[in-house]
Scaffold this motif. Structure first.
Motif, PDB file in Angstrom:
ATOM      1  N   GLY A   1       0.794  -1.226   0.000  1.00  0.00           N
ATOM      2  CA  GLY A   1       0.000   0.000   0.000  1.00  0.00           C
ATOM      3  C   GLY A   1       0.827   1.277   0.000  1.00  0.00           C
ATOM      4  N   PRO A   2       1.800   1.396   0.913  1.00  0.00           N
ATOM      5  CA  PRO A   2       2.576   2.639   0.983  1.00  0.00           C
ATOM      6  C   PRO A   2       3.290   2.960  -0.324  1.00  0.00           C
ATOM      7  CG  PRO A   2       2.944   1.321   2.936  1.00  0.00           C
ATOM      8  CD  PRO A   2       2.129   0.484   2.005  1.00  0.00           C
ATOM      9  N   VAL A   3       3.653   1.921  -1.091  1.00  0.00           N
ATOM     10  CA  VAL A   3       4.302   2.162  -2.376  1.00  0.00           C
ATOM     11  C   VAL A   3       3.315   2.855  -3.307  1.00  0.00           C
ATOM     12  CG1 VAL A   3       5.454   1.102  -4.342  1.00  0.00           C
ATOM     13  CG2 VAL A   3       5.743   0.132  -2.048  1.00  0.00           C
ATOM     14  N   VAL A   4       2.112   2.317  -3.356  1.00  0.00           N
ATOM     15  CA  VAL A   4       1.072   2.924  -4.195  1.00  0.00           C
ATOM     16  C   VAL A   4       0.813   4.357  -3.736  1.00  0.00           C
ATOM     17  CG1 VAL A   4      -1.347   2.767  -4.879  1.00  0.00           C
ATOM     18  CG2 VAL A   4       0.011   0.693  -4.617  1.00  0.00           C
ATOM     19  N   GLY A   5       0.664   4.515  -2.410  1.00  0.00           N
ATOM     20  CA  GLY A   5       0.412   5.852  -1.866  1.00  0.00           C
ATOM     21  C   GLY A   5       1.544   6.803  -2.212  1.00  0.00           C
ATOM     22  N   GLY A   6       2.778   6.323  -2.080  1.00  0.00           N
ATOM     23  CA  GLY A   6       3.935   7.164  -2.376  1.00  0.00           C
ATOM     24  C   GLY A   6       3.932   7.618  -3.819  1.00  0.00           C
ATOM     25  N   VAL A   7       3.655   6.702  -4.725  1.00  0.00           N
ATOM     26  CA  VAL A   7       3.635   7.051  -6.147  1.00  0.00           C
ATOM     27  C   VAL A   7       2.554   8.111  -6.401  1.00  0.00           C
ATOM     28  CG1 VAL A   7       3.111   6.184  -8.460  1.00  0.00           C
ATOM     29  CG2 VAL A   7       4.559   4.845  -6.913  1.00  0.00           C
ATOM     30  N   ILE A   8       1.377   7.896  -5.822  1.00  0.00           N
ATOM     31  CA  ILE A   8       0.275   8.829  -6.078  1.00  0.00           C
ATOM     32  C   ILE A   8       0.602  10.217  -5.532  1.00  0.00           C
ATOM     33  CG2 ILE A   8      -2.133   9.355  -5.552  1.00  0.00           C
ATOM     34  CD1 ILE A   8      -2.691   6.389  -5.594  1.00  0.00           C
ATOM     35  N   VAL A   9       1.013  10.269  -4.268  1.00  0.00           N
ATOM     36  CA  VAL A   9       1.243  11.584  -3.653  1.00  0.00           C
ATOM     37  C   VAL A   9       2.370  12.334  -4.369  1.00  0.00           C
ATOM     38  CG1 VAL A   9       1.980  12.780  -1.560  1.00  0.00           C
ATOM     39  CG2 VAL A   9       0.356  10.907  -1.411  1.00  0.00           C
ATOM     40  N   GLU A  10       3.467  11.624  -4.638  1.00  0.00           N
ATOM     41  CA  GLU A  10       4.588  12.299  -5.305  1.00  0.00           C
ATOM     42  C   GLU A  10       4.197  12.751  -6.711  1.00  0.00           C
ATOM     43  OE1 GLU A  10       7.676  13.362  -4.320  1.00  0.00           O
ATOM     44  OE2 GLU A  10       6.726  12.985  -2.389  1.00  0.00           O
ATOM     45  N   SER A  11       3.466  11.901  -7.436  1.00  0.00           N
ATOM     46  CA  SER A  11       3.057  12.286  -8.785  1.00  0.00           C
ATOM     47  C   SER A  11       2.134  13.490  -8.737  1.00  0.00           C
ATOM     48  CB  SER A  11       2.337  11.129  -9.480  1.00  0.00           C
ATOM     49  OG  SER A  11       3.108   9.968  -9.371  1.00  0.00           O
ATOM     50  N   LEU A  12       1.201  13.461  -7.782  1.00  0.00           N
ATOM     51  CA  LEU A  12       0.286  14.597  -7.635  1.00  0.00           C
ATOM     52  C   LEU A  12       1.074  15.883  -7.426  1.00  0.00           C
ATOM     53  CD1 LEU A  12      -2.672  13.584  -5.322  1.00  0.00           C
ATOM     54  CD2 LEU A  12      -2.781  14.590  -7.601  1.00  0.00           C
ATOM     55  N   GLN A  13       2.028  15.823  -6.496  1.00  0.00           N
ATOM     56  CA  GLN A  13       2.796  17.025  -6.197  1.00  0.00           C
ATOM     57  C   GLN A  13       3.560  17.487  -7.430  1.00  0.00           C
ATOM     58  OE1 GLN A  13       5.024  16.170  -2.630  1.00  0.00           O
ATOM     59  NE2 GLN A  13       3.335  16.851  -1.353  1.00  0.00           N
ATOM     60  N   PHE A  14       4.065  16.527  -8.185  1.00  0.00           N
ATOM     61  CA  PHE A  14       4.851  16.852  -9.366  1.00  0.00           C
ATOM     62  C   PHE A  14       3.970  17.467 -10.450  1.00  0.00           C
ATOM     63  CE2 PHE A  14       6.853  15.608 -13.424  1.00  0.00           C
ATOM     64  CZ  PHE A  14       8.081  16.221 -13.246  1.00  0.00           C
ATOM     65  N   TYR A  15       2.839  16.825 -10.726  1.00  0.00           N
ATOM     66  CA  TYR A  15       2.025  17.299 -11.838  1.00  0.00           C
ATOM     67  C   TYR A  15       1.183  18.514 -11.475  1.00  0.00           C
ATOM     68  CZ  TYR A  15       3.585  13.229 -14.329  1.00  0.00           C
ATOM     69  OH  TYR A  15       4.378  12.304 -14.947  1.00  0.00           O
ATOM     70  N   LEU A  16       0.875  18.664 -10.188  1.00  0.00           N
ATOM     71  CA  LEU A  16       0.082  19.829  -9.792  1.00  0.00           C
ATOM     72  C   LEU A  16       0.948  21.073  -9.669  1.00  0.00           C
ATOM     73  CD1 LEU A  16      -2.446  18.530  -7.108  1.00  0.00           C
ATOM     74  CD2 LEU A  16      -2.901  19.174  -9.464  1.00  0.00           C
ATOM     75  N   ALA A  17       2.259  20.842  -9.588  1.00  0.00           N
ATOM     76  CA  ALA A  17       3.150  21.968  -9.303  1.00  0.00           C
ATOM     77  C   ALA A  17       2.968  23.111 -10.302  1.00  0.00           C
ATOM     78  CB  ALA A  17       4.600  21.495  -9.295  1.00  0.00           C
ATOM     79  N   ASP A  18       2.732  22.767 -11.563  1.00  0.00           N
ATOM     80  CA  ASP A  18       2.610  23.828 -12.564  1.00  0.00           C
ATOM     81  C   ASP A  18       1.160  24.117 -12.931  1.00  0.00           C
ATOM     82  OD1 ASP A  18       5.412  23.648 -12.728  1.00  0.00           O
ATOM     83  OD2 ASP A  18       5.181  21.938 -14.087  1.00  0.00           O
ATOM     84  N   SER A  19       0.223  23.453 -12.257  1.00  0.00           N
ATOM     85  CA  SER A  19      -1.163  23.578 -12.688  1.00  0.00           C
ATOM     86  C   SER A  19      -1.822  24.846 -12.167  1.00  0.00           C
ATOM     87  CB  SER A  19      -1.963  22.380 -12.198  1.00  0.00           C
ATOM     88  OG  SER A  19      -2.060  22.463 -10.787  1.00  0.00           O
ATOM     89  N   GLY A  20      -1.172  25.502 -11.223  1.00  0.00           N
ATOM     90  CA  GLY A  20      -1.808  26.687 -10.641  1.00  0.00           C
ATOM     91  C   GLY A  20      -2.812  26.334  -9.561  1.00  0.00           C
ATOM     92  N   LEU A  21      -3.085  25.039  -9.372  1.00  0.00           N
ATOM     93  CA  LEU A  21      -3.984  24.634  -8.297  1.00  0.00           C
ATOM     94  C   LEU A  21      -3.236  24.678  -6.965  1.00  0.00           C
ATOM     95  CD1 LEU A  21      -5.891  21.564  -9.754  1.00  0.00           C
ATOM     96  CD2 LEU A  21      -6.899  23.675  -8.928  1.00  0.00           C
TER      97      LEU A  21
END
Ligand SMILES: Nc1ncnc2c1ncn2[C@@H]1O[C@H](COP(=O)(O)OP(=O)(O)OP(=O)(O)O)[C@@H](O)[C@H]1O
Ligand SMILES: [Mg+2]
Lengths: 322, 234, 289
Positions: A270-290
């Motif tokens: 589970g934590p691996v899945v969670g880690g991938v999701i959270v890190e990806s979110l932070q990465f892709y949202l970084a430029d989204s202005g959200l």
């Protein structure tokens, strides 16, 4: 007050670990091998570090039920020590990582000794407050460079041969660290030691009366969890070439908690899945202005209200039912 | 306020996954004293707690003067005029004696005044400023009973009010219960002390393993004394 | 070192101590009553401060209105959150309550940062409280004296309500044995909502009071809450009086540390916590359980 409240949800429970899912492990290894050909290796390497961090955090929560809200202290202190060893002492990554891990482990010993006797919420608060002490120390110590942090940390060579500035070498090194760490965690969870911890969690008074020194067991797993968090932090410094106060800030402790929760507390993967999701979110949202923080906070809230067992946890429950 | 009657049918109750009451059915007519007897663990306390709405998982029907309260929260049930004296007494450590007495919400003005209660239990008056749990066991039991006399309730659920008390105090408690009865209140009593209960009880229900297995009206008590002893395992 | 500096830092310590006391008191009430670690306590402090700032800038309502309304706003927001979200946590493992308030904190703080950025916004001292008194050994700004006075009054007032009134009696009973208290006809769920509202309103009050001193910013309560944790641990988790006394004295201690060993000022409270945990794990005013 109602007639039909189910009480099955009231404890975070660890489902039995299946140690025989070798097919899954093989598939996982394969994925790890091919990832850098599809995803930017540097990003993938960083994500793996946070995944390991989440797994290490979950080793404590999943086996002993202790929620530490101060794991950033271990992650961050190892990040600093490793960075310092690489940059100022010119040590190779292997040694620097070991130094970082040992630092985190000794810190884990100190924090553990003070906090382990406290239960539940008290434990969470105490670990959080102690970690905040480390955070302030990071501002005071000369070698951490306060707000600036340790920047442009050189990566050096792995095994004295391969240049870690090559992104593939970098990625596979991080992947190797992750595999070693993950294998250790699986091993610990399935060992007799891990089983004793689970038994303590289910019925502490009984284990005490059976003569187990309950607090020692908890302390050992706490130190192991701290050390592995340190390994993750040290590797992260090498990968992103930076160690800063963000690594020791309590928001990092919060992030890692979210990763474990989102993926499934008490599940190994589970934590691996969670880690991938959270890190990806932070990465892709970084430029989204959200507002990233608000989005992550909202995910946290939704996760707790609607699927407390996390993605893997809910999946296992569904499969278990049918 | 009209006296309340209580009627329970097919009551099931659970603690988590363990099923404790298996279809309890009993009647407490208005103005009567009904006693539940049974061995330890039979489900007497659980029955009272279910009536009070304190067991989360419960099914069946519990009606108080015609109103089904199976799904009502405890505070609603209390406000119908139901008062509860728990087996463990439930005295608050963070409240002093007077505060313990004043805590239950009044449902009407027909109850006793604080002064009257202190008159009935002079010991309590002497200790009125003490922390509730600093009282002796007997004093705590007086407090637990005194506490429900103020509210004007008319259905009383008393769980082993004489448990572990000296004869003198049992007498004093008995007086208080007789007083309630004399005022025409309805009482559901759980009591191990059969001799104590028999004097004031209109009908006995016998419980075993989460079920009511027998009902003995007052008139039959002497006739069936042997059977009762057997039920209670005396 | 001059007495000016010493007394100046003492005053700063007393001011910070007042905020600590308000927040810690609210925190302890919430923890005792609901069993929830409200990690968002600092967020409500921020909401209080922003409440005052918004009333002034959007509605033209000055400080005095802010002082009255902002804690109410914080309290109402808190009660709404308790009713809709937090109350769902009571039957679950306790750590979910902590995690939920953490998520709420991130959400609220992130949203505020999105709309207001992190730069501090000034919130002026009201004309009535400008200026100060020259005490000879130091200059005492009126507003700072006012902050200490108001905080102390509210801390003592809250203590009085809890210890001496019937509402407080019901609160104490609900804290000790919620189910039995319900069986005595007291609407405990409503009381929990109310208690949460009071707890966060105290933080909100701290926020408006802090506005003119520290300016208003979405991140103002972020790290404060961890200090409040440490204070509550030192005071003894559920102890109301412990929270107030510890809050004030650790604030002062922090101020003094600034004079004698500036580098240690941020850390002194945590060091104390560390020591207290080793020596008296239940806290100075707490009971071991
Ligand atoms: N909190 C609880 N959790 C789980 N099981 C419980 C709980 N309380 C009681 N039980 C079980 O429910 C059954 C009925 O208990 P209850 O307290 O109603 O018995 P009782 O008739 O009042 O006994 P006694 O005469 O000893 O007071 C018992 O088997 C008991 O073990
Ligand atoms: Mg009983």
């Amino acid at each position: 007050m109602t007639t039909s409240t189910s009480t099955t949800d009231t404890k975070i429970s660890a489902p039995p670990v299946r140690g025989t899912d070798y097919a899954w492990y093989a598939a996982g290894l394969l994925v790890l091998l091919i990832v850098p050909f599809f995803i930017y290796p540097l990003f993938a390497a960083k994500v793996l570090c946070y995944c390991l961090f989440a797994c290490a955090f979950n080793l404590l929560l999943g086996t002993s039920g202790l929620l530490s809200f101060g794991h950033a202290a271990f992650f961050g202190s190892a990040a600093y020590i490793c960075g310092h060893a690489l940059k100022e002492w010119g040590l190779p990554f292997e040694l620097a990582a070991i130094l970082g891990t040992l630092t985190a482990a000794s810190l884990g010993l100190v924090v553990g000794v003070v906090s382990i006797r406290r239960q539940g919420l008290y434990f969470a608060m105490v670990t959080l407050a102690l970690a905040q002490m480390i955070y302030f120390m990071a501002f005071q110590m000369p070698f951490t460079h306060a707000e600036d942090g340790l920047t442009a940390v050189p990566r050096g060579k792995i095994l004295g041969l391969f240049d870690l500035n090559n992104l593939y070498v970098l990625y596979y090194t991080a992947a190797a660290v992750f595999v070693i760490g993950y294998a250790l965690i699986v091993r610990i969870t399935n060992s007799t030691f891990g089983q004793v911890l689970k038994a303590i969690r289910e019925n502490q008074p009984r284990m005490i009366s059976l003569g187990y020194s309950v607090n020692n067991y908890k302390l050992v797993v706490f130190i192991l969890s701290a050390a592995l968090s340190g390994l993750a932090g040290a590797t992260k410094t090498m990968v992103v070439q930076l160690a800063s106060t963000v690594d020791v800030h309590w928001a990092t402790s919060g992030d890692v908690t979210l990763m474990a929760l989102l993926g499934g507390v008490g599940t190994l993967f589970g934590p691996v899945v969670g880690g991938v999701i959270v890190e990806s979110l932070q990465f892709y949202l970084a430029d989204s202005g959200l507002p990233i923080q608000a989005v992550i906070g909202a995910i946290f809230v939704v996760c707790i209200l609607l699927f407390r067992h996390g993605i893997i946890g809910e999946y296992q429950r569904l499969r278990g039912k049918h | 306020m009209a006296e309340l009657s209580l009627s329970i049918s097919d009551l099931h109750a659970f603690y988590g996954d363990s099923h404790v009451l298996h279809g309890v059915t009993l009647d407490v007519p208005a103005g009567e004293v009904v006693t539940i007897v049974g061995r330890n663990g039979a489900g007497k306390t659980t029955t009272l707690r279910s009536i009070m709405g304190m067991i989360e998982k419960r099914t069946g029907s519990i009606t108080i003067s015609g109103q089904n309260v199976i799904a009502s929260p405890p505070e609603k049930i209390a406000r119908l005029g139901v008062a509860y004296v728990p087996e463990e007494r439930g005295i608050y450590a963070t409240l002093d004696v007077t505060e313990n007495l004043m805590l239950p919400r009044k449902v009407n003005d027909s109850g006793m005044t604080l002064e009257k209660i202190y008159e009935l239990f002079p010991n309590l008056h002497a200790r009125r400023n003490s922390q509730g749990t600093r009282l002796s066991g007997g004093e705590q039991q007086m407090l637990a009973i005194g506490r429900v006399l103020r509210t004007g309730a008319s259905l009383f659920l008393l769980d082993e009010p004489t448990e572990g008390l000296a004869p003198v105090i049992v007498q004093q408690i008995g007086k208080a219960i007789e007083l309630m009865k004399a005022q025409g209140h309805t009482i559901l009593l759980v009591e191990q002390n059969f001799r104590f209960a028999a004097k004031i009880t209109d009908r006995h229900y016998v419980m075993e393993r989460g079920r009511v297995i027998d009902m003995i009206p007052r008139a039959d008590v002497e006739k069936r004394a042997g059977q009762i002893q057997q039920y209670l395992g005396i | 070192m001059s007495t000016q500096v010493l007394f100046g830092q003492l005053l700063v310590g007393l001011i910070n101590g007042s905020f600590y006391a308000l927040l810690a008191l609210g925190f302890a009430i919430i923890f005792g009553l609901l069993g929830i670690i409200n990690i968002a306590q600092g967020t409500f402090y921020m909401i209080g401060a922003f409440g005052g700032w918004m009333l002034l800038n959007y509605f033209g309502l000055g400080y005095w209105w802010g002082l009255l309304l902002a804690p109410l706003i914080a309290g109402i927001v808190g009660m709404a959150l308790e009713k809709t979200l937090i109350s769902r946590m009571y039957k679950l493992d306790h750590i979910y309550g902590l995690l939920l308030t953490y998520g709420l904190m991130m959400f609220i703080m992130g949203t505020f940062i999105y709309f207001f950025q992190t730069a501090p916004r000034p919130y002026p001292v009201p004309p009535e409280l400008q200026g100060g008194y020259n005490l000879g050994f130091m200059f005492l700004p009126k507003y700072r004296a006012w902050v200490v006075l108001v905080s102390l009054t509210f801390c003592l007032g809250t203590w009085f309500v809890i210890e001496k009134t019937s509402v407080g009696r019901n609160l104490r009973a609900a804290t000790e044995n919620p189910m039995l208290t319900r069986a005595f006809g007291i609407n405990v769920p409503a009381l929990l909502t109310f208690g949460f509202g009071i707890g966060v309103a105290l933080a909100g009050l701290g926020g408006v009071l802090a506005g003119p001193i520290y300016s208003v910013s979405p991140i103002m309560g972020g790290d404060l809450v961890i200090v409040v944790f440490a204070i509550v641990v030192v005071g003894g988790m559920q102890s109301i009086l412990g929270a107030v006394i510890t809050g004030l004295s650790l604030g002062v201690l922090e101020g003094l540390t600034k004079v004698f060993y500036a580098q240690g000022a941020n850390m002194v409270i945590f060091v104390i916590m560390f020591i207290v945990l080793m020596v008296k794990p239940a806290g100075l005013f707490g009971q071991e359980k």
